[in-house]
Write a protein that holds these residues in place. Structure first.
Motif, PDB file in Angstrom:
ATOM      1  N   LYS A  21      31.835 -54.020  17.457  1.00 26.14           N
ATOM      2  CA  LYS A  21      32.018 -55.397  17.918  1.00 26.14           C
ATOM      3  C   LYS A  21      32.347 -56.294  16.728  1.00 26.14           C
ATOM      4  CE  LYS A  21      29.129 -54.818  21.913  1.00 26.14           C
ATOM      5  NZ  LYS A  21      27.784 -54.860  22.426  1.00 26.14           N
ATOM      6  N   THR A  22      32.074 -55.805  15.518  1.00 21.94           N
ATOM      7  CA  THR A  22      32.369 -56.589  14.317  1.00 21.94           C
ATOM      8  C   THR A  22      33.687 -56.178  13.675  1.00 21.94           C
ATOM      9  OG1 THR A  22      31.110 -55.083  12.885  1.00 21.94           O
ATOM     10  CG2 THR A  22      29.920 -56.951  13.823  1.00 21.94           C
ATOM     11  N   VAL A  23      34.098 -54.947  13.860  1.00 21.18           N
ATOM     12  CA  VAL A  23      35.357 -54.461  13.287  1.00 21.18           C
ATOM     13  C   VAL A  23      35.918 -53.396  14.247  1.00 21.18           C
ATOM     14  CG1 VAL A  23      34.172 -52.756  11.827  1.00 21.18           C
ATOM     15  CG2 VAL A  23      36.442 -53.536  11.198  1.00 21.18           C
ATOM     16  N   PRO A  24      37.213 -53.455  14.577  1.00 18.76           N
ATOM     17  CA  PRO A  24      37.790 -52.500  15.525  1.00 18.76           C
ATOM     18  C   PRO A  24      37.737 -51.058  15.018  1.00 18.76           C
ATOM     19  CG  PRO A  24      39.272 -54.371  15.185  1.00 18.76           C
ATOM     20  CD  PRO A  24      38.179 -54.481  14.167  1.00 18.76           C
ATOM     21  N   PHE A  25      37.443 -50.140  15.917  1.00 21.62           N
ATOM     22  CA  PHE A  25      37.352 -48.717  15.593  1.00 21.62           C
ATOM     23  C   PHE A  25      38.649 -48.215  14.951  1.00 21.62           C
ATOM     24  CE2 PHE A  25      38.370 -44.349  16.753  1.00 21.62           C
ATOM     25  CZ  PHE A  25      37.346 -43.679  16.109  1.00 21.62           C
ATOM     26  N   LEU A  26      39.811 -48.581  15.519  1.00 18.86           N
ATOM     27  CA  LEU A  26      41.083 -48.073  14.991  1.00 18.86           C
ATOM     28  C   LEU A  26      41.349 -48.576  13.569  1.00 18.86           C
ATOM     29  CD1 LEU A  26      43.387 -48.147  18.142  1.00 18.86           C
ATOM     30  CD2 LEU A  26      42.322 -46.176  17.020  1.00 18.86           C
ATOM     31  N   LYS A  27      40.900 -49.781  13.253  1.00 18.59           N
ATOM     32  CA  LYS A  27      41.037 -50.294  11.886  1.00 18.59           C
ATOM     33  C   LYS A  27      40.213 -49.435  10.926  1.00 18.59           C
ATOM     34  CE  LYS A  27      39.994 -54.206   8.889  1.00 18.59           C
ATOM     35  NZ  LYS A  27      39.325 -55.491   8.735  1.00 18.59           N
ATOM     36  N   VAL A  28      38.984 -49.143  11.303  1.00 14.76           N
ATOM     37  CA  VAL A  28      38.112 -48.320  10.456  1.00 14.76           C
ATOM     38  C   VAL A  28      38.701 -46.920  10.287  1.00 14.76           C
ATOM     39  CG1 VAL A  28      35.813 -47.304  10.227  1.00 14.76           C
ATOM     40  CG2 VAL A  28      36.054 -49.641  11.060  1.00 14.76           C
ATOM     41  N   ALA A  29      39.192 -46.328  11.374  1.00 11.46           N
ATOM     42  CA  ALA A  29      39.771 -44.976  11.312  1.00 11.46           C
ATOM     43  C   ALA A  29      40.997 -44.954  10.399  1.00 11.46           C
ATOM     44  CB  ALA A  29      40.119 -44.497  12.715  1.00 11.46           C
ATOM     45  N   LYS A  30      41.896 -45.923  10.570  1.00 18.65           N
ATOM     46  CA  LYS A  30      43.095 -46.004   9.719  1.00 18.65           C
ATOM     47  C   LYS A  30      42.699 -46.192   8.254  1.00 18.65           C
ATOM     48  CE  LYS A  30      44.807 -49.790   8.840  1.00 18.65           C
ATOM     49  NZ  LYS A  30      45.233 -50.777   7.903  1.00 18.65           N
ATOM     50  N   ASN A  31      41.791 -47.142   8.002  1.00 21.93           N
ATOM     51  CA  ASN A  31      41.354 -47.402   6.627  1.00 21.93           C
ATOM     52  C   ASN A  31      40.729 -46.166   5.992  1.00 21.93           C
ATOM     53  OD1 ASN A  31      42.225 -50.013   6.990  1.00 21.93           O
ATOM     54  ND2 ASN A  31      40.180 -50.913   7.049  1.00 21.93           N
ATOM     55  N   PHE A  32      39.921 -45.435   6.758  1.00 21.84           N
ATOM     56  CA  PHE A  32      39.272 -44.231   6.242  1.00 21.84           C
ATOM     57  C   PHE A  32      40.312 -43.202   5.803  1.00 21.84           C
ATOM     58  CE2 PHE A  32      37.354 -40.040   6.716  1.00 21.84           C
ATOM     59  CZ  PHE A  32      36.252 -40.177   5.886  1.00 21.84           C
ATOM     60  N   ILE A  33      41.339 -43.008   6.610  1.00 21.80           N
ATOM     61  CA  ILE A  33      42.387 -42.031   6.272  1.00 21.80           C
ATOM     62  C   ILE A  33      43.127 -42.459   5.008  1.00 21.80           C
ATOM     63  CG2 ILE A  33      44.602 -41.076   7.042  1.00 21.80           C
ATOM     64  CD1 ILE A  33      43.342 -41.175   9.928  1.00 21.80           C
ATOM     65  N   ILE A  34      43.493 -43.736   4.922  1.00 23.48           N
ATOM     66  CA  ILE A  34      44.208 -44.239   3.740  1.00 23.48           C
ATOM     67  C   ILE A  34      43.333 -44.102   2.497  1.00 23.48           C
ATOM     68  CG2 ILE A  34      45.230 -46.301   2.675  1.00 23.48           C
ATOM     69  CD1 ILE A  34      46.862 -45.086   5.035  1.00 23.48           C
TER      70      ILE A  34
END
Length: 176
Positions: A21-34
């Motif tokens: 609810k504080t940060v979108p899941f897809l943003k976290v997933a993309k950031n983790f991969i990068i």
């Protein structure tokens, strides 16, 4: 005191329980991969490109991130590193912290010509001034003034800019 925005936890659950609810899941997933790609690449220009382009970090010219550096996976856009700085092996740079009663978000500002030693953790809301040196295995939980040498857990100023300049001058004179 660190400069952070404080957000209370809701519904009787700890703040991490509400992570997406504080940060979108897809943003976290993309950031983790990068971040994982950047952690293992040996090419500084490629790392800086990935951080700037895909994570929104502000990374100065000729800045070097060693292997295994881990910038904040949720809010990397809140990290700014100046020109010609070195971020040591396995350093973690956090722009957020989830606590029981609240979560906090804060900008991390690392100046120009800064050296961060290996295995250091930098907490949200701190500023490390131009020309500062942070020793290895430090926990940076408050600002480090420009030109200072700091270290420890928690990090404390060991030598001020003036003391460092005197030590460098004395060292130079001894070599003469």
């Amino acid at each position: 005191m660190r400069r952070t925005e404080r957000h209370p936890a809701k519904n009787g659950a700890n703040s991490l329980w509400h992570i997406y609810k504080t940060v979108p899941f897809l943003k976290v997933a993309k950031n983790f991969i990068i971040i994982q790609l950047a952690r293992y690449t040996p090419f500084m220009s490629v790392k800086n490109f990935l951080y700037r382009t895909f994570l929104g970090m502000k990374v100065g010219r000729k800045t070097s991130f060693a292997l295994m550096v881990f910038p904040d996976v949720m809010f990397p856009e809140r990290i700014r590193v100046g020109d010609n700085s070195i971020i040591g092996f396995n350093t973690t740079i956090l722009a957020h912290e989830y606590l029981i009663e609240e979560y906090r978000i804060g900008d991390v500002v690392i100046g120009d010509n800064v050296l961060i030693g290996a295995n250091t953790t930098i907490l949200p809301g701190v500023e490390i001034g131009d020309g500062a040196i942070v020793s290895a295995a430090s926990l940076v939980n408050s600002d480090i003034p420009p030109g200072a040498f700091a270290g420890g857990n928690p990090a404390r100023v060991i030598f001020t800019k003036e003391e460092m300049e005197k030590r460098q001058k004395d060292s130079y004179l001894e070599v003469q």
